[in-house]
Design a protein around this motif. Structure first.
Motif, PDB file in Angstrom:
ATOM      1  N   PRO A 181      -0.117   6.059 -17.779  1.00 18.56           N
ATOM      2  CA  PRO A 181       0.440   6.193 -16.284  1.00 18.56           C
ATOM      3  C   PRO A 181       0.880   4.614 -15.623  1.00 18.56           C
ATOM      4  O   PRO A 181       0.141   3.858 -15.830  1.00 18.56           O
ATOM      5  N   GLY A 182       2.245   4.835 -15.094  1.00 16.10           N
ATOM      6  CA  GLY A 182       2.778   3.594 -14.572  1.00 16.10           C
ATOM      7  C   GLY A 182       3.308   2.477 -15.651  1.00 16.10           C
ATOM      8  O   GLY A 182       3.771   1.607 -15.210  1.00 16.10           O
ATOM      9  N   ALA A 183       3.279   3.150 -16.825  1.00 15.70           N
ATOM     10  CA  ALA A 183       3.901   2.083 -17.950  1.00 15.70           C
ATOM     11  C   ALA A 183       5.345   1.997 -17.705  1.00 15.70           C
ATOM     12  O   ALA A 183       6.107   3.229 -17.351  1.00 15.70           O
TER      13      ALA A 183
ATOM     14  N   ALA B 176       0.735  -1.259   0.023  1.00 17.86           N
ATOM     15  CA  ALA B 176      -0.136   0.104  -0.223  1.00 17.86           C
ATOM     16  C   ALA B 176       0.672   1.349  -0.111  1.00 17.86           C
ATOM     17  O   ALA B 176       0.420   2.192  -0.653  1.00 17.86           O
ATOM     18  N   LEU B 177       1.805   1.247   0.730  1.00 19.20           N
ATOM     19  CA  LEU B 177       2.851   2.392   0.626  1.00 19.20           C
ATOM     20  C   LEU B 177       3.487   2.515  -0.535  1.00 19.20           C
ATOM     21  O   LEU B 177       3.646   3.849  -1.216  1.00 19.20           O
ATOM     22  N   ARG B 178       4.009   1.501  -1.322  1.00 20.19           N
ATOM     23  CA  ARG B 178       4.837   1.636  -2.512  1.00 20.19           C
ATOM     24  C   ARG B 178       3.657   2.018  -3.706  1.00 20.19           C
ATOM     25  O   ARG B 178       4.298   2.642  -4.598  1.00 20.19           O
TER      26      ARG B 178
ATOM     27  N   SER C 176       1.489  11.538 -18.840  1.00 21.60           N
ATOM     28  CA  SER C 176       0.473  11.328 -17.703  1.00 21.60           C
ATOM     29  C   SER C 176      -0.768  10.621 -18.050  1.00 21.60           C
ATOM     30  O   SER C 176      -1.354   9.708 -17.369  1.00 21.60           O
TER      31      SER C 176
ATOM     32  N   ALA D 140       7.026   0.562 -15.521  1.00 17.61           N
ATOM     33  CA  ALA D 140       7.491   0.158 -14.199  1.00 17.61           C
ATOM     34  C   ALA D 140       7.095  -1.046 -13.755  1.00 17.61           C
ATOM     35  O   ALA D 140       5.991  -1.632 -13.449  1.00 17.61           O
TER      36      ALA D 140
ATOM     37  N   SER E 268       1.774   4.532  -3.663  1.00 17.47           N
ATOM     38  CA  SER E 268       2.098   5.816  -3.617  1.00 17.47           C
ATOM     39  C   SER E 268       3.090   6.197  -4.610  1.00 17.47           C
ATOM     40  O   SER E 268       3.081   7.451  -5.370  1.00 17.47           O
ATOM     41  N   SER E 269       4.021   5.538  -4.708  1.00 13.48           N
ATOM     42  CA  SER E 269       5.271   5.708  -5.676  1.00 13.48           C
ATOM     43  C   SER E 269       4.733   5.589  -7.209  1.00 13.48           C
ATOM     44  O   SER E 269       5.480   5.961  -8.266  1.00 13.48           O
ATOM     45  N   PHE E 270       3.777   4.943  -7.487  1.00 17.32           N
ATOM     46  CA  PHE E 270       3.246   4.670  -8.844  1.00 17.32           C
ATOM     47  C   PHE E 270       2.224   5.572  -9.134  1.00 17.32           C
ATOM     48  O   PHE E 270       1.438   5.737 -10.150  1.00 17.32           O
ATOM     49  N   ASP E 271       1.780   6.570  -8.169  1.00 17.21           N
ATOM     50  CA  ASP E 271       0.668   7.567  -8.407  1.00 17.21           C
ATOM     51  C   ASP E 271       1.069   8.541  -9.116  1.00 17.21           C
ATOM     52  O   ASP E 271       2.316   8.532  -9.771  1.00 17.21           O
ATOM     53  N   ALA E 272       0.255   9.485  -9.841  1.00 18.88           N
ATOM     54  CA  ALA E 272       0.508  10.477 -10.527  1.00 18.88           C
ATOM     55  C   ALA E 272       1.407  11.555  -9.617  1.00 18.88           C
ATOM     56  O   ALA E 272       1.205  11.567  -8.462  1.00 18.88           O
ATOM     57  N   PRO E 273       2.213  12.051 -10.155  1.00 15.31           N
ATOM     58  CA  PRO E 273       3.351  13.001  -9.786  1.00 15.31           C
ATOM     59  C   PRO E 273       2.414  14.288  -9.171  1.00 15.31           C
ATOM     60  O   PRO E 273       1.424  14.488  -9.699  1.00 15.31           O
ATOM     61  N   PRO E 274       3.102  14.973  -8.307  1.00 14.59           N
ATOM     62  CA  PRO E 274       2.217  16.121  -7.549  1.00 14.59           C
ATOM     63  C   PRO E 274       2.235  17.318  -8.421  1.00 14.59           C
ATOM     64  O   PRO E 274       2.929  17.174  -9.391  1.00 14.59           O
TER      65      PRO E 274
END
Lengths: 198, 319
Positions: free
Chosen positions: B68-70, B35-37, B64, B72, B39-45
């Motif tokens: 998204p996430g491609a 669950a923590l990781r 984006s 990775a 957020s590393s694949f989420d959209a950038p701020p």
């Protein structure tokens, strides 16, 4: 290994890095897109008050120092997280000196109970996991955050935090054991129970 | 029970969000790390203004949105809980809407409100007053479409069921006046009773044209009903009241002859005569053409035969 963002792979990283060092905005955008989410997550886990703004600051510093960087993608990741780590430590020190005023919101008020849906969503959700990590001692939290969000190796983390690799490994193990104990103490029915299995 | 120690290999697997082999007891811990990781694949701020000046925002938006996430591998390896996935979708949707401009948000909101109101109106579930307004608006739109030739002549009836009710009222009251009964249909209401009264008075004066006032007011009422009855009249022969309706059509002589031979029609239709029903026919023959229909109705009320008026009003399509 790439962590986040779109488009960048290991074979294209040198090209993107060269273009970014030449100041190409598209290359800077690619680097931002790939690394910013992980840096943002790391800063949040470290308790930054304004993680979005701090992420932007980190990347401004990264882009300013790009000319002096040499290395592959793993080294660049370590480079980025070193800057992020120093920036967040600075912010935490400043906050400790000045104190903080936090705007009240219902979401952050512990006296407000969420709906059943929210609680179900948060059961293994990001926020709860973040809260568990924040309960760890600072050294363990630093190591685990850099391992989880930054995907750095033991050696890279040792370089970032200024410790020996053996010490980092021990901190990592102790941190994971502490998290496991916390999870067992707050185990919910959704989590698997070894006792009931027996 | 003594817990097993986490080895370095198991720690590495755990920190990648995977459950180490043979260590199912570490599943909650790996789920938490996963669950923590995530957020590393989420959209950038959102970048700050200073940083955005150095970025290619068009490329950023395109990348984006497109993938998204491609690229990775860790993202593909990670098993995401359905609840977490639903939360991400919700956040993405809310973020997309919040990212729209004020004008776009207003347009989207207004469109959604209009569509939902129209849907509820079509279903007839609006409050009575609102439903009445909706029915009138729908009928007006249908009439306008007919006038402009946008709607074919045999288009389905306007939404709301009002024409059916009005048509049934007229025919039912014709039946009632036929039997001479004084009972009042509770559903008919005062308007319908008023129609019947006017119908009888108009029919009385239909042949000689002595009562222009009552006939004209009746004409207006029946003309309104007729304009609403356009579509249902096409299906009218199948109705129970179809006989009276059929018989009220046509010119005076044939009407009388047919009435005499039809047991259902009886004297009420005879009383109704040409005056009451014929204006509706004139309007029916010239669908959507309000002025000729009124002229025809006026002429009928003054005692002219329907044969003339119907020829005049409907002359173009059926010479």
């Amino acid at each position: 290994m790439t962590i986040a963002g779109a488009g960048l792979r290991g074979d294209t990283f040198p090209t993107v890095l060269l273009a970014a060092q030449a100041g190409a905005s598209w290359a800077l955008s690619d680097l931002w897109l790939q690394f910013a989410p992980a840096v943002h997550g790391f800063l949040k886990s470290k308790g930054s008050a304004e993680p979005e703004d701090l992420t932007s600051d980190v990347f401004l510093a990264v882009f300013d120092q790009l000319g002096s960087f040499h290395g592959d993608e793993a080294a660049f990741r370590s480079f980025v997280f070193t800057i992020a780590y120093r920036r967040v430590v600075d912010e935490l020190r400043k906050r400790a000196r000045r104190g903080t005023t936090v705007e009240w919101t219902p979401d952050t008020d512990p006296r407000c109970t969420g709906s059943a849906e929210d609680e179900a969503f948060d059961r293994i959700g990001e926020e709860r996991a973040r809260a568990l990590i924040e309960e760890l001692p600072v050294d363990q939290r630093n190591v685990l955050s850099l391992r989880i969000f930054g995907d750095l190796t033991i050696e890279q983390i040792a370089e970032v935090v200024g410790k020996r690799p053996g010490a980092v490994k021990a901190l990592q193990r102790r941190g994971l054991e502490a998290l496991r104990r916390k999870l067992e103490a707050t185990r919910t029915p959704a989590a698997s129970s070894r006792d009931s299995a027996k | 029970m003594r817990t097993q120690r986490i080895t370095d290999q198991q720690a590495t697997a755990l920190l990648r969000g995977r459950v180490p082999q043979g260590r199912d007891d570490l599943e909650p811990l790996s789920a938490m790390v996963g669950a923590l990781r995530l957020s590393s694949f989420d959209a950038p701020p959102q970048p700050s203004a200073h940083l955005a000046a150095r970025l290619d925002l068009d490329r950023l938006n395109w990348l984006s949105a497109s993938a998204p996430g491609a690229g990775a591998p860790g993202c593909r390896d990670l098993e995401i809980a359905p609840a977490v996935r639903a939360g991400i979708r919700k956040r993405t949707l809310v973020g997309w809407f919040a990212g729209l401009g004020v004008a776009a948000q207003l347009v989207l909101g207004a469109g959604a409100v209009t569509a939902s109101a129209a849907g509820i109106g079509m279903a007839g579930a609006l409050p009575p007053v609102a439903q009445q307004l909706f029915d009138e608006a729908a009928a007006a739109v249908a009439d306008t479409g007919t006038l402009l030739g946008l709607v074919p002549e045999q288009a389905p009836a306007p939404v709301g069921g009002t024409p059916d009710v009005a048509h049934r009222d007229v025919t039912e009251h014709a039946d009632q006046s036929d039997s001479g009964s004084q009972t009042v249909d509770p559903e008919a209401g005062e308007d319908a009773l008023h129609d019947v009264d006017q119908t009888s008075s108009a029919s009385d004066g239909a042949g000689n044209g002595d009562e222009p006032e009552s006939a004209v007011s009746e004409d207006k009422t029946t003309q309104d009903n007729a304009s609403r009855d356009k579509a249902p009249k096409d299906k009218a022969p199948k109705d129970k009241s179809g006989n009276a309706d059929k018989e009220s059509r046509g010119n005076g002589k044939s009407d009388t002859e047919t009435r005499a031979g039809t047991p259902d029609s009886g004297s009420a239709a005879g009383k109704q005569g040409g005056g009451a029903a014929e204006p509706g026919d004139a309007a029916d023959d010239a669908p959507g053409n309000g002025a000729p229909a009124k002229e025809a109705a006026d002429k009928v009320a003054k005692g002219d035969g329907l044969a003339k008026t119907s020829k005049k009003s409907s002359g173009d399509p059926y010479p």
